[in-house]
Design an enzyme around this catalytic site. Structure first.
Site, PDB file in Angstrom:
ATOM      1  N   GLY A  14       0.723  -1.139  -0.088  1.00  0.00           N
ATOM      2  CA  GLY A  14       0.043   0.024  -0.106  1.00  0.00           C
ATOM      3  C   GLY A  14       0.989   1.275  -0.089  1.00  0.00           C
ATOM      4  O   GLY A  14       1.843   1.396   0.533  1.00  0.00           O
ATOM      5  N   ARG A  75       0.946  -5.096  -5.689  1.00  0.00           N
ATOM      6  CA  ARG A  75       1.065  -6.269  -4.887  1.00  0.00           C
ATOM      7  C   ARG A  75       1.493  -7.470  -5.737  1.00  0.00           C
ATOM      8  O   ARG A  75       0.966  -7.473  -6.818  1.00  0.00           O
ATOM      9  CB  ARG A  75      -0.404  -6.519  -4.046  1.00  0.00           C
ATOM     10  CG  ARG A  75      -0.786  -5.353  -3.029  1.00  0.00           C
ATOM     11  CD  ARG A  75      -1.547  -5.780  -2.024  1.00  0.00           C
ATOM     12  NE  ARG A  75      -2.117  -4.527  -1.396  1.00  0.00           N
ATOM     13  CZ  ARG A  75      -1.661  -3.679  -0.240  1.00  0.00           C
ATOM     14  NH1 ARG A  75      -0.555  -4.064   0.456  1.00  0.00           N
ATOM     15  NH2 ARG A  75      -2.472  -2.914  -0.073  1.00  0.00           N
ATOM     16  N   ASP A 106       5.528  -5.043   6.185  1.00  0.00           N
ATOM     17  CA  ASP A 106       6.152  -6.254   6.574  1.00  0.00           C
ATOM     18  C   ASP A 106       6.145  -7.321   5.198  1.00  0.00           C
ATOM     19  O   ASP A 106       7.206  -7.907   5.093  1.00  0.00           O
ATOM     20  CB  ASP A 106       5.197  -6.723   7.583  1.00  0.00           C
ATOM     21  CG  ASP A 106       3.858  -7.307   7.605  1.00  0.00           C
ATOM     22  OD1 ASP A 106       3.498  -6.645   6.413  1.00  0.00           O
ATOM     23  OD2 ASP A 106       3.384  -7.808   8.363  1.00  0.00           O
ATOM     24  N   THR A 128       3.850   3.020   5.774  1.00  0.00           N
ATOM     25  CA  THR A 128       2.389   2.551   5.742  1.00  0.00           C
ATOM     26  C   THR A 128       1.456   3.686   6.636  1.00  0.00           C
ATOM     27  O   THR A 128       2.086   3.840   7.883  1.00  0.00           O
ATOM     28  CB  THR A 128       2.022   1.201   6.326  1.00  0.00           C
ATOM     29  OG1 THR A 128       0.852   0.894   6.824  1.00  0.00           O
ATOM     30  CG2 THR A 128       3.098   0.783   7.486  1.00  0.00           C
ATOM     31  N   ASP A 130      -0.686   3.008   8.461  1.00  0.00           N
ATOM     32  CA  ASP A 130      -1.421   1.925   9.515  1.00  0.00           C
ATOM     33  C   ASP A 130      -0.470   2.219  10.826  1.00  0.00           C
ATOM     34  O   ASP A 130      -1.117   2.019  11.903  1.00  0.00           O
ATOM     35  CB  ASP A 130      -1.497   0.698   9.065  1.00  0.00           C
ATOM     36  CG  ASP A 130      -2.332   0.396   7.945  1.00  0.00           C
ATOM     37  OD1 ASP A 130      -2.968   1.106   7.626  1.00  0.00           O
ATOM     38  OD2 ASP A 130      -2.256  -0.701   7.403  1.00  0.00           O
ATOM     39  N   ASP A 132       1.534   0.051  11.876  1.00  0.00           N
ATOM     40  CA  ASP A 132       1.466  -1.224  12.688  1.00  0.00           C
ATOM     41  C   ASP A 132       2.687  -2.209  12.438  1.00  0.00           C
ATOM     42  O   ASP A 132       2.521  -3.295  12.551  1.00  0.00           O
ATOM     43  CB  ASP A 132       0.197  -1.945  11.725  1.00  0.00           C
ATOM     44  CG  ASP A 132       0.460  -2.270  10.197  1.00  0.00           C
ATOM     45  OD1 ASP A 132       1.547  -1.521   9.685  1.00  0.00           O
ATOM     46  OD2 ASP A 132      -0.248  -3.024   9.757  1.00  0.00           O
ATOM     47  N   ARG A 174      -6.118  -1.214   8.640  1.00  0.00           N
ATOM     48  CA  ARG A 174      -6.054  -2.712   8.757  1.00  0.00           C
ATOM     49  C   ARG A 174      -6.496  -3.374  10.292  1.00  0.00           C
ATOM     50  O   ARG A 174      -7.409  -2.851  10.637  1.00  0.00           O
ATOM     51  CB  ARG A 174      -4.817  -3.180   8.336  1.00  0.00           C
ATOM     52  CG  ARG A 174      -5.088  -4.694   7.433  1.00  0.00           C
ATOM     53  CD  ARG A 174      -3.535  -5.097   7.080  1.00  0.00           C
ATOM     54  NE  ARG A 174      -3.013  -4.290   5.892  1.00  0.00           N
ATOM     55  CZ  ARG A 174      -3.165  -4.552   4.689  1.00  0.00           C
ATOM     56  NH1 ARG A 174      -3.902  -5.771   4.507  1.00  0.00           N
ATOM     57  NH2 ARG A 174      -2.655  -3.872   3.771  1.00  0.00           N
TER      58      ARG A 174
END
Ligand code: ADP
Ligand code: F6P
Length: 358
Positions: A14, A75, A106, A128, A130, A132, A174
């Site tokens: 992303g 992706r 990741d 990202t 996120d 995360d 996410r």
């Protein structure tokens, strides 16, 4: 000092605002060190198919202000196969690419490890929205995304106030609730729902009803999309239905979606991306590879990708038997304390968010 003639830069997974600032910094630092730089278009897909662009200092001019990524992203499941990897290595050999800087999350770092294991030293930069990636306190794109959410929720708040309405806003992230938590607190949300902390829907509903009885017109709730991953589809919409069924509060639903992944990066994202991009090239020159740039205690450091991925698995409860076998007791204790700190911080902030809005 390791000497590389040519490095490749790619962005994968992303996209995130700030990727361009990292590309610019890595490219300029490498050029400054006398290396040639090639941009690999569309992440690992471009590496497999030889979709490359030579970068010079002008190619990376005027990109620091732009969201998205000038190298595009994708992706690419083929990269996980032996055939895909063989083609990628062939592209590196044919184009004399000695090392790679890979921007992403990741999944991208797993790909970087595979490249390193196949003889192409690679370094990851965490990008990202996120935030995360457990190994780093900060990922590029997070600040911009939070600020975009904040701006939008502020706007919704105004119309909620005019019409005496409630708006439940669902945001990306996410299975990580950080965007929802930080932006929700900063927007003064009445209720926040994130997957890391148990959500009491009855309590949240009673707060909304009480606030309305006390004369509050505009009511805003910020929910993480991760609630649907954890508790089943349409979690946010189901809460909207619950409010409608149990009160006369006029309630609307908004899913912000991908809009928060774009936009001009904030100062924090540009600065972090610039530091990480330049540091990634310095790491390569110091002979480091298979590391990811991380923020730890506010400083930018390099962390072994295998450690970073394992830490992530620990935090997300995905460890498998034997995963920790090759880590020392000290390293395991360190990982556990990082996980505990991260979780405690989320819980503390979450509790506070409920205490300060009535
Ligand atoms: P992110 O990097 O944001 O986590 P993805 O999980 O989609 O995004 O990963 C980006 C890309 O990295 C994938 O499309 C694939 O090409 C590569 N990748 C992901 N997982 C692996 C893996 N286990 N081995 C090799 N490459 C991987
Ligand atoms: O990881 C970034 C992210 O935007 C998440 O917040 C979201 O769940 C996901 O990517 C969406 O992925 P896609 O762009 O494939 O729809």
């Amino acid at each position: 000092m390791a000497k590389f003639k040519k490095i490749g830069i790619l962005s994968s997974g992303g996209d995130a605002p700030g990727m361009n600032a990292a590309i610019r910094a890595a490219a300029r630092k490498a050029m400054e060190e006398g290396m040639e730089v090639v941009g690999i278009n569309e992440g690992y897909n471009g590496l497999i198919h030889g979709n490359l662009t030579e970068l010079d200092t002008h190619e990376v001019s005027n990109i620091i202000t732009h969201g998205g990524t000038i190298l595009y992203s994708s992706r690419c499941p083929e990269f996980k196969t032996e055939e895909g990897m063989a083609k990628a290595i062939q592209t590196c050999k044919e184009n004399h690419i000695d090392a790679i800087v890979a921007l992403g999350g990741d999944g991208t770092f797993r790909g970087a490890t595979d490249l390193t294991n196949h003889g192409i030293p690679s370094i990851g930069i965490p990008c990202t929205i996120d935030n995360d990636i457990t190994a780093t306190e900060y990922t590029i794109g997070f600040d911009t995304a939070m600020n975009t959410v904040l701006q939008m929720v502020d706007s919704l708040r105004e119309t909620c106030e005019s019409h005496a309405r409630c708006n439940v806003v669902e945001v990306m992230g996410r299975d990580c609730g950080m965007i929802a938590l930080y932006a929700g607190i900063s927007a003064g949300a009445m209720a926040i729902a994130i997957p890391e902390v148990e959500f009491d829907d009855e309590y949240a509903l009673s707060k909304l009803i009480k606030a309305r009885e006390n004369g509050k017109r505009g009511l805003v709730c910020v929910f993480s999309e991760g609630m649907s991953y954890k508790y089943g589809e349409r979690f946010s919409e189901r809460f909207v239905e619950k409010i409608r069924a149990n009160s006369d509060i006029d309630t609307r639903f908004a899913r912000l979606g991908h809009v928060v992944r774009g936009g001009s990066p904030t100062l924090r994202d540009r600065l972090t991306a610039t530091q990480m991009g330049a540091n990634a090239v310095s790491c390569l020159l110091e002979g480091k590879s298979n590391v990811v740039m991380c923020v730890r205690h506010g400083r930018i450091v390099s962390v072994d990708i295998n450690n970073a991925l394992m830490l992530d698995r620990m935090y997300k409860g995905k460890l498998e038997d034997g995963d920790l076998r090759r880590f020392s007791p000290d390293a395991i204790a360190d990982m556990k304390s990082i996980c505990a700190y991260r979780q405690a911080k989320m819980e503390r902030l979450y509790r506070m968010s409920y205490e300060i809005c009535d």
